[in-house]
Write a protein that holds these residues in place. Structure first.
Motif, PDB file in Angstrom:
ATOM      1  N   GLU A 155       0.903  -1.218   0.124  1.00 58.47           N
ATOM      2  CA  GLU A 155      -0.140   0.133  -0.028  1.00 58.47           C
ATOM      3  C   GLU A 155       0.783   1.196   0.059  1.00 58.47           C
ATOM      4  O   GLU A 155       0.605   2.281  -0.718  1.00 58.47           O
ATOM      5  N   LYS A 156       1.990   1.434   0.639  1.00 59.50           N
ATOM      6  CA  LYS A 156       2.776   2.361   0.609  1.00 59.50           C
ATOM      7  C   LYS A 156       3.557   2.474  -0.699  1.00 59.50           C
ATOM      8  O   LYS A 156       3.932   3.590  -1.492  1.00 59.50           O
ATOM      9  N   ALA A 214       0.129  -6.085  -7.585  1.00 55.98           N
ATOM     10  CA  ALA A 214      -0.290  -6.621  -6.292  1.00 55.98           C
ATOM     11  C   ALA A 214      -1.291  -7.693  -6.131  1.00 55.98           C
ATOM     12  O   ALA A 214      -1.306  -8.834  -5.542  1.00 55.98           O
ATOM     13  N   LEU A 215      -2.454  -7.571  -6.983  1.00 57.31           N
ATOM     14  CA  LEU A 215      -3.428  -8.056  -7.067  1.00 57.31           C
ATOM     15  C   LEU A 215      -3.189  -9.613  -7.748  1.00 57.31           C
ATOM     16  O   LEU A 215      -3.436 -10.633  -7.143  1.00 57.31           O
ATOM     17  N   ALA A 216      -2.050  -9.675  -8.805  1.00 62.71           N
ATOM     18  CA  ALA A 216      -1.647 -10.842  -9.228  1.00 62.71           C
ATOM     19  C   ALA A 216      -0.898 -11.627  -8.500  1.00 62.71           C
ATOM     20  O   ALA A 216      -0.782 -12.982  -8.553  1.00 62.71           O
ATOM     21  N   SER A 233      -6.362  -2.859   1.139  1.00 64.91           N
ATOM     22  CA  SER A 233      -7.615  -2.598   2.081  1.00 64.91           C
ATOM     23  C   SER A 233      -8.451  -1.635   1.025  1.00 64.91           C
ATOM     24  O   SER A 233      -9.557  -1.019   1.301  1.00 64.91           O
ATOM     25  N   PHE A 234      -8.115  -1.385  -0.534  1.00 60.54           N
ATOM     26  CA  PHE A 234      -8.952  -0.690  -1.189  1.00 60.54           C
ATOM     27  C   PHE A 234      -9.076  -1.373  -2.720  1.00 60.54           C
ATOM     28  O   PHE A 234      -8.261  -2.338  -2.735  1.00 60.54           O
ATOM     29  N   TYR A 258      -7.324   6.366  -4.242  1.00 59.60           N
ATOM     30  CA  TYR A 258      -6.246   6.132  -2.985  1.00 59.60           C
ATOM     31  C   TYR A 258      -4.985   6.981  -3.003  1.00 59.60           C
ATOM     32  O   TYR A 258      -4.624   7.509  -2.179  1.00 59.60           O
ATOM     33  N   VAL A 259      -4.369   6.957  -4.177  1.00 64.27           N
ATOM     34  CA  VAL A 259      -3.198   7.601  -4.218  1.00 64.27           C
ATOM     35  C   VAL A 259      -3.470   9.169  -4.432  1.00 64.27           C
ATOM     36  O   VAL A 259      -2.698   9.980  -4.283  1.00 64.27           O
ATOM     37  N   LEU A 260      -4.733   9.381  -5.274  1.00 65.90           N
ATOM     38  CA  LEU A 260      -5.090  10.949  -5.291  1.00 65.90           C
ATOM     39  C   LEU A 260      -5.231  11.629  -3.619  1.00 65.90           C
ATOM     40  O   LEU A 260      -4.638  12.681  -3.253  1.00 65.90           O
TER      41      LEU A 260
END
Length: 308
Positions: free
Chosen positions: A185-186, A228-230, A236-237, A243-245
């Motif tokens: 996430e970071k 990340a999904l792969a 968490s999103f 999220y990045v915005l």
């Protein structure tokens, strides 16, 4: 507790100063001789969100001076973590824990290979905005959160003990069962802004305001999210762009550490951030054209500047 902070740059100096101010025996270990000598002679000044204090800690350019420690914090840049880990074997005792805190991917594996996976834990730091003002003087704009975890979870008594030491020193700190989620996430935020800010020499807010720069930034973030999904990372999103915005809107005047590295004449962590998305994308069948181009541009810029 006897603690060695290996890598006394901006973040490492904040860690060392506050941990030392809490009554721990802290050693700062770094190759920057002028910085280390100034800390030894006059103490380490830590200024910013945590207040303004000068802390007397021990400092050396020779790891063998330190002796066995209870906790070793490796706070070097990602590209230096492997050599740092190899240099500190004399600090390792039977009960020594190692906490490695870097941006991007790959650092834990390098430290674990050098020192043993069983003694290594992972930290994810966010919201500090730290910078070195001069030898023995560090400033930080914030101290949002230090996230701690074991590589394969869950939270252990050892991790809770480390969490307590950091909390007693005034850090906002939390131990997590799934540190991989925190790392990613970071990373998605770093991937979004670090490379494009560095190439365009922009603050985060300038990227958000420029439609062409923002197109590239959010493209990098979307690719990182897909990777990340792969890999099966449980984020968490569900929507990476909002999220990045939201992350970027909190710090419009900030310049990512990658850009600061270039400004200060140093090579960056591009290969552990955007470059890591390219590598992981290839390994997991995810196309990453935005990150591939950004990585190449930053590497080319560093070659032109003589940083590689």
């Amino acid at each position: 507790m006897k603690i060695a902070v290996v890598g006394a740059g901006a973040m490492g100096s904040v860690y060392a100063g506050l941990l030392g101010d809490a009554g721990n025996e802290v050693w700062a270990v770094d190759i920057w001789k002028e910085h280390i000598e100034a800390i030894h002679d006059q103490g380490l000044r830590v200024e910013g969100k945590s207040g303004d204090r000068t802390v007397r800690i021990k400092a050396t350019i020779h790891p063998e001076d330190v002796g066995t420690c209870d906790l070793i914090v490796i706070a070097t840049k990602a590209m230096h973590v492997e050599s740092a880990a190899r240099s500190i074997k004399s600090l390792i005792g039977v009960e020594t824990s190692v906490l490695t805190i870097q941006n991007g991917l790959g650092s834990f594996e390098k430290v674990a290979a050098a020192l043993g996976e069983e003694r290594v834990t992972i930290g994810v730091a966010g919201g500090f905005g730290a910078s070195i003002k001069g030898p023995a003087h560090v400033h930080h704009n914030g101290m949002e959160l230090i996230r701690l975890g074991e590589l394969n979870g869950p939270v252990t008594p050892r991790l809770l003990s480390i969490e307590s030491v950091w909390s007693d020193a005034g850090f906002n700190v939390k131990a997590y069962d799934d540190i991989k989620r925190m790392v990613w996430e970071k990373l998605i935020c770093n991937v979004c802004f670090s490379g494009i800010c560095t190439v365009s020499e922009s603050q985060i807010g300038q990227v958000l305001e420029d439609s062409e720069l923002w197109k590239i930034a959010k493209g990098c973030a979307e690719e990182a999210y897909k990777v990340a999904l792969a890999k099966g990372i449980r984020l968490s999103f569900n929507e990476p762009v909002p999220y990045v915005l939201a992350f970027g809107q909190k710090m419009p005047r900030a310049r990512p550490s990658m850009l600061l590295d270039h400004i200060e004449g140093r090579g960056s962590e591009i290969e552990a951030i955007n470059g890591a998305i390219v590598r992981e994308g290839t390994a997991n069948g995810v196309s990453t054209p935005f990150n591939s181009v950004i990585t190449s541009l930053v590497l080319a810029k560093e070659s032109k500047l003589g940083l590689r």
